[in-house]
Scaffold this motif. Structure first.
Motif, PDB file in Angstrom:
ATOM      1  N   HIS A  21     -84.264 -22.537  22.111  1.00 17.66           N
ATOM      2  CA  HIS A  21     -84.261 -21.166  22.651  1.00 17.66           C
ATOM      3  C   HIS A  21     -84.430 -20.194  21.493  1.00 17.66           C
ATOM      4  CE1 HIS A  21     -83.019 -22.357  26.664  1.00 17.66           C
ATOM      5  NE2 HIS A  21     -82.114 -23.157  26.121  1.00 17.66           N
ATOM      6  N   HIS A  39     -78.956 -17.637  29.747  1.00 17.40           N
ATOM      7  CA  HIS A  39     -80.097 -18.484  30.141  1.00 17.40           C
ATOM      8  C   HIS A  39     -79.637 -19.479  31.196  1.00 17.40           C
ATOM      9  CE1 HIS A  39     -83.841 -20.734  29.584  1.00 17.40           C
ATOM     10  NE2 HIS A  39     -84.251 -19.761  28.790  1.00 17.40           N
ATOM     11  N   HIS A  65     -86.751 -13.941  27.094  1.00 17.89           N
ATOM     12  CA  HIS A  65     -88.220 -13.797  27.156  1.00 17.89           C
ATOM     13  C   HIS A  65     -88.697 -13.593  28.591  1.00 17.89           C
ATOM     14  CE1 HIS A  65     -88.756 -18.059  28.575  1.00 17.89           C
ATOM     15  NE2 HIS A  65     -87.610 -18.206  27.939  1.00 17.89           N
ATOM     16  N   ASP A  73     -86.079 -18.776  34.090  1.00 14.90           N
ATOM     17  CA  ASP A  73     -86.138 -19.177  32.683  1.00 14.90           C
ATOM     18  C   ASP A  73     -86.569 -17.980  31.832  1.00 14.90           C
ATOM     19  OD1 ASP A  73     -86.757 -20.204  30.188  1.00 14.90           O
ATOM     20  OD2 ASP A  73     -88.183 -21.699  30.904  1.00 14.90           O
ATOM     21  N   GLY A  74     -85.680 -17.496  30.988  1.00 12.43           N
ATOM     22  CA  GLY A  74     -85.996 -16.357  30.131  1.00 12.43           C
ATOM     23  C   GLY A  74     -85.752 -15.032  30.816  1.00 12.43           C
ATOM     24  N   GLU A 110     -92.108 -17.012  24.060  1.00 13.79           N
ATOM     25  CA  GLU A 110     -91.120 -18.068  23.821  1.00 13.79           C
ATOM     26  C   GLU A 110     -91.708 -19.430  24.176  1.00 13.79           C
ATOM     27  OE1 GLU A 110     -87.832 -20.864  24.526  1.00 13.79           O
ATOM     28  OE2 GLU A 110     -89.368 -20.242  25.929  1.00 13.79           O
ATOM     29  N   GLU A 111     -92.515 -19.462  25.245  1.00 15.81           N
ATOM     30  CA  GLU A 111     -92.906 -20.757  25.816  1.00 15.81           C
ATOM     31  C   GLU A 111     -93.945 -21.508  24.984  1.00 15.81           C
ATOM     32  OE1 GLU A 111     -91.386 -22.184  28.126  1.00 15.81           O
ATOM     33  OE2 GLU A 111     -90.398 -20.693  29.369  1.00 15.81           O
TER      34      GLU A 111
HETATM   35 ZN   LIG Z   1     -86.408 -19.953  28.241  1.00 10.99          ZN
END
Ligand SMILES: [Zn+2]
Length: 414
Positions: free
Chosen positions: A358, A190, A83, A94-95, A128-129
């Motif tokens: 995830h 990730h 993401h 992150d992502g 995603e978050e």
């Molecule tokens: Zn993530």
């Protein structure tokens, strides 16, 4: 034959370029889903993908699929990605790492003129978050058949703007149906977002699955009384009972191997008055473990220790399970592909479980799935300070390349 290697410097440069979109003062990124900054990041990804020769498709949840054609495009794609949205004060990795590692795999195959039989899709999953619409991993969940499309499109933020409306506004309400077609395999790279790989000096985590979660709401019933007049031996103090339970619950965590994580994070005493004995106290228990059977046994233990305390103290008790998120077990063949790719390249690795959720956890419900972790500095994530070493990011991407290649060129089982 010499194994192709990804370009670690190019990967790092792409991460830094993407990180400038929504850059925060503390060195991180803030790109909340379906904002103008999210659109900008998506546009950059689409441009880079087209420059790498990919055909770009967008589905109705705004998931983006950049496809590198295979020699047999009738074969289900090998998919990789993650993401681009972040926490409000999030990091650059992150992502984003999973998306750009996927793109780096495509660029590397292009440079080396390597064809694959199955097509390769690099995917960007929408939101995603879950910061804005309180709906983490919703788009991959719809893709995997967990929720209806309408549920996603009608999810609204605190201003009443729906995901569907915001996708239209930023130009990412695509025409394609969401999911419903076969995928050969899904791999997500990730950052670990935890401390294990760094503390053991390993470059790659071979993710076996993700831990499950059981949460409970505990209500302890006692009787209200005057703090000055009721003798100690005649009290039925719900708050005192809850305090003993919280300690006992913590001991349950230490009585199991491998050890679960158990947290009492919220408590409410009634009437919450300094000079009244509590007649009713409620608290929460959050328990998590990668082994589903053990997690169930831990839940039984939690109930038992609470019941023992109320029996002693003459209190009432109600324990209600409020959440059960099952454990995730990734596909054995994907796990093996990742482990072998690390072995073949002499990259240090260990098996690991994901402590966080995830998109890959959702996709594991509809396709063979595996995850690759790389260490992040001090295990810090969801934080502007989030950081990772270029050499670890490159190692994880090389493992991703190996896993994707192996899968895309494996014997055609159709
Ligand atoms: Zn993530």
């Amino acid at each position: 034959m010499k194994k192709p290697k990804i370009d670690g410097e190019r990967l790092w440069a792409s991460l830094m370029d993407m990180g400038r979109i929504g850059a925060t003062p503390g060195g991180g990124s803030g790109r909340i889903a379906l904002t103008d900054l999210d659109r900008e990041a998506r546009d950059v990804f689409v441009d880079w993908s087209r420059e790498a020769g990919c055909a770009v498709r967008i589905d109705r949840m705004g998931n983006i699929f950049a496809r590198r054609a295979g020699t047999d495009d009738a074969r289900p794609p090998v998919m990789t990605g993650s993401h681009l949205d972040t926490q409000p004060l999030g990091g650059k990795f992150d992502g984003v790492y999973g998306v750009l590692a996927g793109l780096e795999v495509v660029r590397t195959l292009n440079d080396a003129s390597i064809e694959t039989e199955a097509p390769i899709d690099v995917v960007v999953w929408t939101d995603e978050e879950g910061v804005r619409f309180q709906s983490s991993m919703i788009a991959s969940g719809i893709f995997a058949g967990m929720y209806d499309l309408d549920h996603g499109l009608s999810s609204a933020d605190s201003n009443g703007n729906t995901m569907g409306g915001e996708l239209e506004r930023i130009g990412y309400a695509g025409p394609e149906p969401v999911g419903g077609y076969p995928i050969d395999a899904f791999f997500e790279a990730h950052i670990e977002q935890g401390p294990l790989l760094e503390s053991e000096g390993k470059s790659v985590g071979v993710v076996l699955g993700a831990q499950g979660k059981r949460c409970f709401r505990v209500t302890v019933e006692g009787e209200e009384g005057h703090a000055g007049t009721l003798p100690m031996d005649q009290r039925r103090d719900a708050l005192l009972g809850a305090a003993r339970m919280i300690d006992a619950v913590n001991h349950v965590a230490f009585s199991h191997q491998p050890r679960p994580v158990i947290t009492v994070g919220a408590i409410r005493a009634r009437p919450n008055s300094p000079n009244t004995i509590s007649g009713r106290t409620e608290f929460t228990i959050d328990s998590r473990h990668p082994d589903g059977d053990l997690l169930a046994a831990i839940g039984d233990d939690l109930r038992r220790v609470c019941a023992e305390i109320v029996d002693e103290a003459g209190l009432g008790l109600n324990v209600e399970q409020s959440t059960h998120r099952p454990t995730v077990t990734f596909d054995p063949s994907c796990i093996t592909a990742i482990r072998e790719a690390a072995e073949e390249r002499g990259i240090s690795h260990r098996d690991i479980y994901s402590a966080a959720g995830h998109d890959a956890c959702n996709i594991s419900l509809c396709a063979p799935t595996g995850m690759i972790f790389v260490p992040c500095e001090n295990g810090i994530s969801h934080n502007e300070k989030e950081n990772a070493k270029p050499e670890d990011l490159a190692a994880g991407c090389d493992v991703l390349l190996g896993a994707v290649l192996g899968r895309a060129n494996r014997e055609n089982r159709r």
